[in-house]
Write an enzyme that holds these catalytic residues in place. Sequence first.
Site, PDB file in Angstrom:
ATOM      1  CG  HIS A   1      -3.578 -12.011 -12.234  1.00  0.00           C
ATOM      2  ND1 HIS A   1      -3.720 -12.870 -13.299  1.00  0.00           N
ATOM      3  CD2 HIS A   1      -2.419 -11.332 -12.460  1.00  0.00           C
ATOM      4  CE1 HIS A   1      -2.694 -12.724 -14.120  1.00  0.00           C
ATOM      5  NE2 HIS A   1      -1.881 -11.800 -13.638  1.00  0.00           N
ATOM      6  NE  ARG A   2      -2.526  -9.963 -17.786  1.00  0.00           N
ATOM      7  CZ  ARG A   2      -1.304  -9.831 -18.248  1.00  0.00           C
ATOM      8  NH1 ARG A   2      -0.613  -8.748 -17.990  1.00  0.00           N
ATOM      9  NH2 ARG A   2      -0.747 -10.780 -18.967  1.00  0.00           N
TER      10      ARG A   2
END
Length: 359
Positions: free
Chosen positions: A209-210
């Site tokens: 998700h970064r």
Amino acid sequence: MKKIVTILGARPQFVKAAVLSRVISNHKELEEIIVHTGQHYDVNMSDIFFEEMEIPKPAYNLAINGLSHGAMTGQMLIKIEEVLEFEKPDIVVVYGDTNSTLAGALSAKKLHIKVVHIEAGLRSFNMAMPEEINRILTDRISDLLVCPTETAVSNLVNEGFSNMPSKIVKSGDIMKDAVEYYSKFSKEKSTIISNLNLTPNNFVLATIHRQENTDDLESLKAIFKGLEKISKIKQVVLPLHPRTKAILEENKLVFDIKIIEPVGYFDMLELLKNCNLVITDSGGLQKEAYFNKKHCIIARYETEWIELVENKFAVIVGNNPQKMEDAFKNFQKSTAHFNLDLYGTNVGESIYQEILNII
């Protein structure tokens, strides 16, 4: 009664806050007001955590999300300031490194309210990460810097914080308390393993998700190709973050791994307890893997939790598919015992006492 305002906005913060909220409630010496900025607004990323973990419902939900960093942080500053002016707390508690963290700390400091930063001193030394900017600025204006590790303390000392009017304490990692407490109930509260027909120790848990990964399409594709390579050996299960989902759909990218909706905390605990290992770009999940005695492959080029790498519980592979596969194969042969005390014990109580002292 002294009053604390707690600022929350993202999944890992809900998990950490559950620990401290429970301690505050047990002692009955302080009144806690929870402010949810709305930064994570998906039901499975937010509401379910308050319900499952019995966190007191937020007194305020600011519903600020889906905006650029500047717009989101700016609106949070305005709304949080209004809340603080009305509530007049003795102290404001912020967690981690999100836009909500920075906005909460800034709003409090400009109103001359003391700030406690839980998870202070963490550094990736990568200023391209929005989280790095948030945590550095938050540390600089906090009155109580609660560090989870000795490395975090050293980072602050090296940056000159010993000469600043703030108190540095090493508390241990509050997330460890959460895993230890909620693991006792997760099996009876979750059916995810049977619902997904998963065999214990025969699947890999992944999360991506970064922003540094999701906003770089080539990096994202490379990471998912690595996950595909591993899925040919052992099934990969990936609860898909809304940001990652939107980018995959927008670019019509499909990969041969088992993608599921975001899950609640008890489901995630059961996935962690039953998986073979973890692949993630999440800082929190790196530690949760360790707490559950699982190896972790880090899909980034640095980690704030360097002690996991130094002790060979985790390995950094960036977005390299071959390195990811090699790490997976190497960990299958590991005999690590996960018995080092890296993150302390009874952390929530320790932090509570430090907060009492500073008030």
